[in-house]
Design a protein around this motif. Sequence first.
Motif, PDB file in Angstrom:
ATOM      1  N   GLU A 181       0.832  -1.209   0.000  1.00  0.00           N
ATOM      2  CA  GLU A 181       0.000   0.000   0.000  1.00  0.00           C
ATOM      3  C   GLU A 181       0.866   1.258   0.000  1.00  0.00           C
ATOM      4  O   GLU A 181       0.618   2.203  -0.761  1.00  0.00           O
ATOM      5  CB  GLU A 181      -0.917  -0.023   1.226  1.00  0.00           C
ATOM      6  N   SER A 182       1.903   1.278   0.846  1.00  0.00           N
ATOM      7  CA  SER A 182       2.805   2.430   0.894  1.00  0.00           C
ATOM      8  C   SER A 182       3.533   2.625  -0.428  1.00  0.00           C
ATOM      9  O   SER A 182       3.621   3.737  -0.950  1.00  0.00           O
ATOM     10  CB  SER A 182       3.832   2.247   2.022  1.00  0.00           C
ATOM     11  N   ALA A 183       4.061   1.520  -0.991  1.00  0.00           N
ATOM     12  CA  ALA A 183       4.817   1.610  -2.230  1.00  0.00           C
ATOM     13  C   ALA A 183       3.937   2.060  -3.393  1.00  0.00           C
ATOM     14  O   ALA A 183       4.325   2.920  -4.189  1.00  0.00           O
ATOM     15  CB  ALA A 183       5.461   0.263  -2.546  1.00  0.00           C
ATOM     16  N   GLU A 206      -6.022  11.755  -6.476  1.00  0.00           N
ATOM     17  CA  GLU A 206      -5.298  11.213  -5.339  1.00  0.00           C
ATOM     18  C   GLU A 206      -5.430   9.696  -5.311  1.00  0.00           C
ATOM     19  O   GLU A 206      -6.457   9.146  -5.712  1.00  0.00           O
ATOM     20  CB  GLU A 206      -5.831  11.801  -4.029  1.00  0.00           C
ATOM     21  N   VAL A 207      -4.387   9.049  -4.850  1.00  0.00           N
ATOM     22  CA  VAL A 207      -4.372   7.594  -4.748  1.00  0.00           C
ATOM     23  C   VAL A 207      -4.876   7.191  -3.362  1.00  0.00           C
ATOM     24  O   VAL A 207      -4.219   7.477  -2.356  1.00  0.00           O
ATOM     25  CB  VAL A 207      -2.953   7.034  -4.986  1.00  0.00           C
ATOM     26  N   HIS A 208      -6.021   6.539  -3.311  1.00  0.00           N
ATOM     27  CA  HIS A 208      -6.576   6.039  -2.050  1.00  0.00           C
ATOM     28  C   HIS A 208      -6.761   4.537  -2.192  1.00  0.00           C
ATOM     29  O   HIS A 208      -7.732   4.060  -2.781  1.00  0.00           O
ATOM     30  CB  HIS A 208      -7.929   6.699  -1.732  1.00  0.00           C
ATOM     31  N   ASN A 261      -9.183 -17.383  -1.655  1.00  0.00           N
ATOM     32  CA  ASN A 261      -9.273 -16.443  -0.527  1.00  0.00           C
ATOM     33  C   ASN A 261      -8.262 -15.300  -0.621  1.00  0.00           C
ATOM     34  O   ASN A 261      -7.906 -14.702   0.392  1.00  0.00           O
ATOM     35  CB  ASN A 261      -9.069 -17.193   0.791  1.00  0.00           C
ATOM     36  N   VAL A 262      -7.798 -14.981  -1.833  1.00  0.00           N
ATOM     37  CA  VAL A 262      -6.808 -13.914  -1.965  1.00  0.00           C
ATOM     38  C   VAL A 262      -7.440 -12.554  -1.679  1.00  0.00           C
ATOM     39  O   VAL A 262      -8.633 -12.341  -1.865  1.00  0.00           O
ATOM     40  CB  VAL A 262      -6.169 -13.898  -3.374  1.00  0.00           C
ATOM     41  N   SER A 263      -6.612 -11.634  -1.208  1.00  0.00           N
ATOM     42  CA  SER A 263      -7.027 -10.257  -0.959  1.00  0.00           C
ATOM     43  C   SER A 263      -6.510  -9.360  -2.082  1.00  0.00           C
ATOM     44  O   SER A 263      -5.575  -9.719  -2.801  1.00  0.00           O
ATOM     45  CB  SER A 263      -6.484  -9.772   0.389  1.00  0.00           C
ATOM     46  N   PHE A 264      -7.120  -8.183  -2.206  1.00  0.00           N
ATOM     47  CA  PHE A 264      -6.736  -7.233  -3.234  1.00  0.00           C
ATOM     48  C   PHE A 264      -6.632  -5.828  -2.632  1.00  0.00           C
ATOM     49  O   PHE A 264      -7.346  -5.494  -1.687  1.00  0.00           O
ATOM     50  CB  PHE A 264      -7.776  -7.181  -4.362  1.00  0.00           C
ATOM     51  N   LEU A 265      -5.763  -5.023  -3.203  1.00  0.00           N
ATOM     52  CA  LEU A 265      -5.753  -3.587  -2.987  1.00  0.00           C
ATOM     53  C   LEU A 265      -6.111  -2.934  -4.313  1.00  0.00           C
ATOM     54  O   LEU A 265      -5.635  -3.367  -5.371  1.00  0.00           O
ATOM     55  CB  LEU A 265      -4.369  -3.102  -2.542  1.00  0.00           C
TER      56      LEU A 265
END
Length: 317
Positions: A181-183, A206-208, A261-265
């Motif tokens: 998330e930071s990168a 903006e990137v949220h 069950n993978v997560s995503f950003l």
Amino acid sequence: MSEIRSIISATTKRSLVLIDEICRGTETAKGTCIAGSIIETLDKIGCLGVVSTHLHGIFTLPLNTKNTVYKAMGTVSVDGKTKPTLKLIDGICRESLAFETAKKEGISESIIQRAESLYLSAYAKEVVSAKNDSELVDVCSNMSTNGSDESHLQLRRIREGVAHNWTGSTNQTEFLQKEVESAVTVICQKKLIELYKKKNISELAEVHCVLIGARERPPPSTIGASSVYVMLRPDKKLYVGETDDLEGRVSAHRSKEGLQNVSFLYFIVPGKSLACQLETLLINQLPNQGFRLANVADGKHRNFGTSISIESVPVCS
């Protein structure tokens, strides 16, 4: 509460329990926790039932449940408008159709626009400290397209600082999520600042980054919107993509063996062309910061994200 007391006292494993809008008649925080405790109790009894709620905070409570499953109302996009399908689908949705319903019932556009503004300012921002926010802005301002050694050192310090604040956390997946998330925020916000300055765009995007957890689905607001996403695979490799159908893409990824069950950003961007640019930027730059990608080859045929001019950016069809 008297009705809930009656339900709890009379419920057995053979009962059918239906509760609509559980604990909505009191202060939200305490009502959410009471609702969570009630759900745990019903789960322990083992009855069959449905509990509906708009108290989305329930999904972040550390509930001890074994038999509870999460469902959400399906939605479709019709003529650019989000509408419910009246069908239950697997997963969690943290967003309601409140604004759409208000428009349908004739609430003035000015009230709805102000409500949307308040919602974005209060709930749609990244959960990061003010200190880290200011440091990320500095890195975005100073980082070149290739990324200077000093800028990457700053980014590493930020990531280490965030990690230091997670005292007591042993969840490696959560740790990876925060690092990614930071990168992603640093890399993409810097590029958006460049575009804003060079092309005289009226408003700086903006990137949220928003997390889609293992049991969650994308919210209705993503329907028809261009987005960039990063899949957090079980092998700790990342998959970077862009799409105008985030729910469909998430379902497609999760249909593959081992990825259920993978997560995503993800984050929303104004337009598919920009989404393609940022996708390739991330594919080319995330490996330079120590992240392993499952689709790194997708960036090899493009130059974006290394050293190019804005005019030479390829456009995805």
